[in-house]
Design a protein around this motif. Structure first.
Motif, PDB file in Angstrom:
ATOM      1  N   UNK A  13       0.800  -1.072  -0.176  1.00  8.05           N
ATOM      2  CA  UNK A  13      -0.094  -0.049   0.084  1.00  8.05           C
ATOM      3  C   UNK A  13       1.050   1.244  -0.101  1.00  8.05           C
ATOM      4  N   UNK A  14       2.021   1.059   0.844  1.00 10.31           N
ATOM      5  CA  UNK A  14       2.821   2.277   0.691  1.00 10.31           C
ATOM      6  C   UNK A  14       3.397   2.644  -0.608  1.00 10.31           C
ATOM      7  N   UNK A  15       3.846   1.508  -1.515  1.00  6.42           N
ATOM      8  CA  UNK A  15       4.364   1.696  -2.699  1.00  6.42           C
ATOM      9  C   UNK A  15       3.058   2.450  -3.580  1.00  6.42           C
ATOM     10  N   UNK A  20       0.915   7.001  -6.645  1.00  8.03           N
ATOM     11  CA  UNK A  20       0.120   7.805  -6.773  1.00  8.03           C
ATOM     12  C   UNK A  20       0.631   9.395  -6.380  1.00  8.03           C
ATOM     13  N   UNK A  21       1.411   9.546  -5.396  1.00  7.55           N
ATOM     14  CA  UNK A  21       2.120  10.809  -5.339  1.00  7.55           C
ATOM     15  C   UNK A  21       2.809  11.310  -6.467  1.00  7.55           C
ATOM     16  N   UNK A  28       0.280  17.959 -11.205  1.00 11.80           N
ATOM     17  CA  UNK A  28      -0.071  19.189 -10.566  1.00 11.80           C
ATOM     18  C   UNK A  28       1.136  19.637  -9.735  1.00 11.80           C
ATOM     19  N   UNK A  29       2.128  20.535 -10.311  1.00 13.87           N
ATOM     20  CA  UNK A  29       3.547  20.850  -9.757  1.00 13.87           C
ATOM     21  C   UNK A  29       3.262  21.762  -8.446  1.00 13.87           C
ATOM     22  N   UNK A  38       4.430  13.958   2.023  1.00 11.73           N
ATOM     23  CA  UNK A  38       3.902  12.391   1.929  1.00 11.73           C
ATOM     24  C   UNK A  38       4.780  11.651   1.490  1.00 11.73           C
ATOM     25  N   UNK A  39       5.535  12.002   0.421  1.00 10.94           N
ATOM     26  CA  UNK A  39       6.770  11.023  -0.124  1.00 10.94           C
ATOM     27  C   UNK A  39       7.714  10.863   0.983  1.00 10.94           C
TER      28      UNK A  39
END
Length: 165
Positions: A13-15, A20-21, A28-29, A38-39
């Protein structure tokens, strides 16, 4: 909130969250700061799982490329920011100087050119310092005697002392 959410995720899930991030960071920069937070937290918590599997490690290449591109332009953007701050400061100084000059011009424009004091017309007829004209530095006896009495008489009638051949 971020730490507690990331702690509850499994490795897979973390991957997926990292993927997604990465996708949102590409599209969207402007939300980069929030997404990078988050990353960072996902990688701190689940890096052992992600880097233990080479397939997942290679799948993070787009994220690596995004960071490389951003880091490459960082120095240029910092220089641009410094130049803009300098220009902003110069512009602020120019505006302040214009305001000062305008207020000084307003102050000098509102100041009278001549101020009348009662009794000045009597002094103007006598001179600027109130004394009659010609009293000081005029034609009177100033102590310097410019007469020719002290000079020897070079043109005397005794011209026979000098002989010219």
């Amino acid at each position: 909130v971020i730490d507690s959410t990331v702690a509850e995720l499994s490795g897979a899930e973390a991957f997926d969250l990292l993927q997604e991030c990465t996708r949102r960071l590409l599209t969207d920069m402007t939300r980069g700061q929030v997404l990078c937070e988050w990353i960072q937290r996902v990688l701190l918590r689940h890096c052992a799982f992600i880097f233990s599997q080479p397939v997942l490690h290679r799948a993070l290449q787009p994220l690596h490329d995004i960071f490389q591109a951003r880091c490459a332009s960082h120095r240029t953007l910092l220089r641009l920011r410094g130049r803009l701050q300098t220009l902003k400061g110069c512009g602020r100084l120019a505006v302040e100087n214009d305001r000062r000059a305008a207020s000084a011009a307003d102050a000098s424009a509102s100041a009278p050119l001549l101020e009348y004091v009662e009794g000045d017309e009597d002094n103007a007829a006598d001179g600027e310092d109130g004394s009659p004209e010609g009293a000081v530095g005029g034609q009177g006896d100033s102590g310097d005697d410019d007469s020719d009495e002290d000079l020897p008489d070079l043109q005397s009638d005794d011209d026979d002392d000098i002989s010219i051949d």
